[in-house]
Design an enzyme around this catalytic site. Sequence first.
Site, short mmCIF file in Angstrom:
data_model
loop_
_atom_site.label_atom_id
_atom_site.label_comp_id
_atom_site.label_asym_id
_atom_site.label_seq_id
_atom_site.Cartn_x
_atom_site.Cartn_y
_atom_site.Cartn_z
N ARG A 162 -1.13 9.56 8.77
CA ARG A 162 -2.26 10.05 7.97
C ARG A 162 -2.62 11.46 8.43
O ARG A 162 -3.60 11.67 9.16
CB ARG A 162 -3.45 9.10 8.11
CG ARG A 162 -4.62 9.41 7.17
CD ARG A 162 -5.77 8.44 7.39
NE ARG A 162 -6.83 8.64 6.42
CZ ARG A 162 -6.85 8.10 5.20
NH1 ARG A 162 -5.84 7.34 4.80
NH2 ARG A 162 -7.86 8.32 4.37
N ARG A 164 -4.31 14.79 8.40
CA ARG A 164 -5.51 15.36 7.81
C ARG A 164 -5.85 16.68 8.52
O ARG A 164 -5.51 16.88 9.68
CB ARG A 164 -6.71 14.40 7.93
CG ARG A 164 -6.59 13.15 7.05
CD ARG A 164 -6.64 13.52 5.58
NE ARG A 164 -6.68 12.37 4.70
CZ ARG A 164 -5.61 11.76 4.19
NH1 ARG A 164 -4.40 12.20 4.52
NH2 ARG A 164 -5.74 10.74 3.37
#
Length: 441
Positions: A162, A164
Amino acid sequence: MFDFVDYFAGVGGFHAALSGLGGRAVQACEIDPKPAAIYEHNWNLKPEKDVRELARHPELIPAHSVLAGGFPCQPFSKSGRQLGIAEDRGTLFEDVLKILEAKQPPVVMLENVRNLAGPRQQAAWLRILRGLREAGYRVGDRPTVFSPHLLSRALGGAPQVRDRVYILGVWVGRDRAMTEIDLDPVVPHTAEEGWDVSDWSIEADVLLPEPPASEIQRYKLSGDEIAWIDTWNELLAMLGDAKLPGFPLWEFAWHQRRPNGYRTMPAWKQKLIEQNRDFYLTHRSAIDAWRSRDRDVPLSKFPASRRKFEWQAGSGERDLWKHLMQLRPSGIRVKQATYAPALVAMSQTPIFGPRRRRLTPPETARLQGFDPTTFSFADQPDSASYKQMGNAVNVGVVRHVFKAFVEKNADDIAACGPAGTSILESLGIDVPLVSTSVAAS
């Protein structure tokens, strides 16, 4: 203890991370009533509804040391229209700037999708950096990008890819902020030293005891879903040891001749058609035998997205039921059951093949770093819980990046006075002996 405000709060990923470091939320804001209700249920703090209203009336905002927020990502996401700051939600960042200018907390920490710092959003990225600097916050040109799977279990990582963008700034005054821009990312985009990402295991690190019989059926696969997976499993068996390609397999493109309209297709689609045609011609015997098998529902009647297949599980085990799967609009995607792809706010919940079911909401909470023994979704529908986890910030990553930033910027944080020293003391960092005039020099 340091005070923080939690804007665009969702269900409280920033709250979980910062409170775990000794912070106290003095205000939260979340416009969507469903995650706002879960936030209040878990953290005993009722979020305000509108950041724009707070920006217009900063007297409603309590003093705080940290402003944290995952401002809306849809204007910048690859799954959206990517209109950036031209989209109404993209301008909410301007309201954050107004609050920072009015309250001047020592530290700001923002989160968004990686695409925000990509080439298509360069104007938005530069506008964000310029806005923060004009408000007096030192931020570097190079983005800090990190994923929970790069962080070890011991430091709060999780088996989820993930990436980010994390934007962190310390208040130093406009003059310094506009010139001190050549800074390294807060943390490198690499696995923590000594950590091997292949050591993750969905079964060991994510799965919880099976839900009771009265609930488990909600997560079991439907008959159609099992049939789609079994059908592709048959093909893998019939292909034997043949190498599976890295490009998406499109069953409907497996023909000798190119499809009608081929020459008017965009270049990327033409390339995929050619790759699939070559794959078919190489394995024609096995594919034709696979297609001709009797089935209750013929391949031609499968939904278009289930006639697409993406193998991302390497060269080992070929049984789909041993892997992690997602039923995506782009096809059935298969990965090894070590770490999961990023949770999204859509119905693409990972399927754990060995148990033939989707991950449960508490298991997706573990992927986001929440403690499933204390974090509760109350009695809301699973669909809302999955969406909220897809939108959440990862608790372990926020904690990791925030600590690293505070350690690197301890002098300037201390120069902000009691509001700054409260952060350092909460994290157990020695307070430097610096003049409070340093930040404004």
